[in-house]
Design an enzyme around this catalytic site. Structure first.
Site, PDB file in Angstrom:
ATOM      1  N   THR A  70      -5.480 -13.974   8.829  1.00  9.64           N
ATOM      2  CA  THR A  70      -5.353 -13.134   7.628  1.00  9.64           C
ATOM      3  C   THR A  70      -4.203 -13.669   6.778  1.00  9.64           C
ATOM      4  OG1 THR A  70      -6.220 -11.204   8.793  1.00  9.64           O
ATOM      5  CG2 THR A  70      -4.873 -10.767   6.840  1.00  9.64           C
ATOM      6  N   ASN A 158     -18.618 -14.072  11.126  1.00 16.47           N
ATOM      7  CA  ASN A 158     -18.149 -13.388  12.326  1.00 16.47           C
ATOM      8  C   ASN A 158     -19.082 -12.304  12.838  1.00 16.47           C
ATOM      9  OD1 ASN A 158     -16.998 -12.501   9.729  1.00 16.47           O
ATOM     10  ND2 ASN A 158     -16.274 -10.752  10.891  1.00 16.47           N
ATOM     11  N   GLN A 186     -14.104 -18.519  13.163  1.00 15.34           N
ATOM     12  CA  GLN A 186     -15.143 -18.398  14.188  1.00 15.34           C
ATOM     13  C   GLN A 186     -15.780 -19.735  14.558  1.00 15.34           C
ATOM     14  OE1 GLN A 186     -15.507 -15.660  15.829  1.00 15.34           O
ATOM     15  NE2 GLN A 186     -14.595 -14.130  14.479  1.00 15.34           N
ATOM     16  N   SER A 206      -7.233 -18.868  13.516  1.00 19.86           N
ATOM     17  CA  SER A 206      -6.496 -17.818  14.211  1.00 19.86           C
ATOM     18  C   SER A 206      -6.294 -18.218  15.668  1.00 19.86           C
ATOM     19  CB  SER A 206      -7.327 -16.529  14.131  1.00 19.86           C
ATOM     20  OG  SER A 206      -6.750 -15.534  14.916  1.00 19.86           O
ATOM     21  N   HIS A 208      -5.538 -16.208  18.323  1.00 22.85           N
ATOM     22  CA  HIS A 208      -6.036 -15.298  19.367  1.00 22.85           C
ATOM     23  C   HIS A 208      -7.553 -15.332  19.528  1.00 22.85           C
ATOM     24  CE1 HIS A 208      -7.501 -11.845  16.852  1.00 22.85           C
ATOM     25  NE2 HIS A 208      -6.643 -12.349  15.969  1.00 22.85           N
ATOM     26  N   THR A 244      12.338 -17.600  10.625  1.00 19.11           N
ATOM     27  CA  THR A 244      12.530 -18.358  11.869  1.00 19.11           C
ATOM     28  C   THR A 244      11.184 -18.488  12.581  1.00 19.11           C
ATOM     29  OG1 THR A 244      14.736 -17.429  12.027  1.00 19.11           O
ATOM     30  CG2 THR A 244      13.833 -18.408  14.051  1.00 19.11           C
ATOM     31  N   CYS A 337     -12.775  -6.499  13.441  1.00 18.79           N
ATOM     32  CA  CYS A 337     -11.532  -6.568  12.663  1.00 18.79           C
ATOM     33  C   CYS A 337     -11.498  -5.475  11.610  1.00 18.79           C
ATOM     34  CB  CYS A 337     -11.403  -7.898  11.935  1.00 18.79           C
ATOM     35  SG  CYS A 337     -11.913  -9.263  12.890  1.00 18.79           S
TER      36      CYS A 337
END
Ligand code: PLP
Length: 398
Positions: A70, A158, A186, A206, A208, A244, A337
């Protein structure tokens, strides 16, 4: 529990978790630190960047670490448009247009809409999809006649697994003079994606979704493409994403990318499990509609078999999912999502799937950790649970 919601998120792979642990405990320095602890953190960040770049065939200087896809989509779209609006060239005076398609993920669609609302000079063109869920080529070519500045079209959808021909769409956009971005969230976890081969200028991924940690992601930005940062500050990530760096997340993402590369696109474990599931489901629920691109139209289509979208006529996904959960199967309705949102999926609606069928649509998605055995078991459970659920609601279902 049989976890079949891998398009929403995946379990972290052991290899990534193991490499992350020291950076959560003793190796906690900032990679900017001018002492050995800091140098080690910086070196780990560089290793991670190298692994990410290798997965997609990019140069390390073209990788910007983010917290999720995102953020990558937002950074690219907002950053590019801001740069175009501020550029000290003729383009600073003309209007800017963005082309996207109606079935994009909310992180692209809502961002484009927000940008168009924010800037009077930005025009948004949303190209419709065909009945199989692919970008409508006639409408796309028509939109390109407007000579847009930027085009953003997702690689794999997706919800349905429809695989757009990105190389072709990107080539057409370039001929029209546009910069081309793809949301590859995807596709990258399941197929070989090489940025030089497909020719894109920017690509979002992404962590994850590919067995990396939550809170990790990246944007590939081809050398020469200029965007303005969304986050300003200390100038990290080449000045494009200040703050950071999250070394732990980047280390995990890098290792997960390396593992994915090692498994290679020949690893068909997930696809095999998905096809065992789909075949099993057809047996136990012959009236269920599997929304595979091309299935209902007979057209030959390219789709990702790891995503199985199933419509239960007369069913209500929001009532079936908790029953499946109780029976030990995790899946989602449409796109996880955007779960929690009422109304039917904008993707299925854009493909012309009626509200009745869309309401009863479940998405099962597979990863390399799913076995064929559990896929077969899941199909039997889904058959039993769906029939019972419909019976409880007074609906007879074959
Ligand atoms: N793009 C697509 C196609 C997705 O499927 C998702 C999440 O499901 C996203 C973007 C957003 O990813 P993230 O959760 O990393 O922000």
């Amino acid at each position: 529990m049989i976890y079949l919601d891998n398009a929403a998120t995946t379990r972290i792979c052991d290899e990534a978790l193991e490499e992350m642990m020291p950076f959560l405990k003793e190796e906690y320095a900032s990679p900017l630190g001018q002492y050995s602890l800091g140098f080690r953190a910086n070196s780990a960040l560089n290793t991670a960047r190298g692994r990410v770049a290798a997965l997609i065939g990019a140069d390390v200087s073209e990788i910007i670490f983010t917290s999720c896809a995102t953020e990558s989509n937002n950074l690219f779209l907002r950053g590019l448009i801001r740069n175009l609006l501020n550029a000290g060239t003729d383009s600073a005076h003309k209007s800017i247009s963005i082309v996207t398609q109606t079935t994009e993920h909310a992180s692209v669609l809502n961002t484009c809409e927000d940008i168009a609302r924010e800037y009077d000079r930005v025009r948004l063109i949303k190209v419709p999809v065909d009945r199989n869920g692919f970008v409508n080529e006639v409408a796309y070519r028509e939109a390109l006649k407007e000579r847009p500045d930027v085009v953003s079209i997702m690689h794999v959808n997706n919800e349905t697994g429809a695989v757009n021909d990105i190389k072709k769409l990107c080539g057409l956009a370039h001929e029209a003079g546009a910069i081309f971005h793809t949301d590859a969230v995807q596709s990258v976890p399941h197929m070989r994606v090489n940025v030089r081969e497909i020719g894109v200028d920017a690509l979002s991924v992404s962590g994850h979704k590919l067995h990396g940690p939550k809170g990790s992601g990246f944007l590939y930005l081809r050398k020469g493409v200029i965007i303005k940062p969304v986050l300003t500050g200390g100038g990290q990530e080449n000045g494009l994403r200040s703050g950071t760096p999250d070394v732990v997340a980047c280390v995990g993402l890098g290792k997960a990318c390396e593992e994915l590369f090692r498994h290679g696109s020949e690893d068909r474990t997930a696809a095999r499990a998905a096809s065992v599931f789909a075949a099993g489901l057809k047996e136990v629920l012959p009236a269920a509609v599997i929304n595979r691109p091309g299935d209902s139209t007979g057209d030959s289509c390219n789709y990702l078999s790891e995503i199985v979208s199933v419509s239960i006529p007369g069913g209500d996904a929001l009532s079936i999912i908790p029953d499946l959960d109780m029976a030990g199967v995790c899946c989602s309705s449409g796109a996880a999502c955007s779960a929690g949102r009422k109304g039917v999926s904008h993707v299925l609606a854009a493909m012309g799937i009626g509200e009745g069928l869309a309401k009863g649509t479940l998405r099962f998605s597979f990863s390399r950790y799913n076995t064929e055995g559990e896929a077969a078991e899941a199909a039997v459970i889904v058959g039993r649970v769906v029939k019972k659920n419909l019976e409880n609601h007074g609906i007879l279902f074959k």
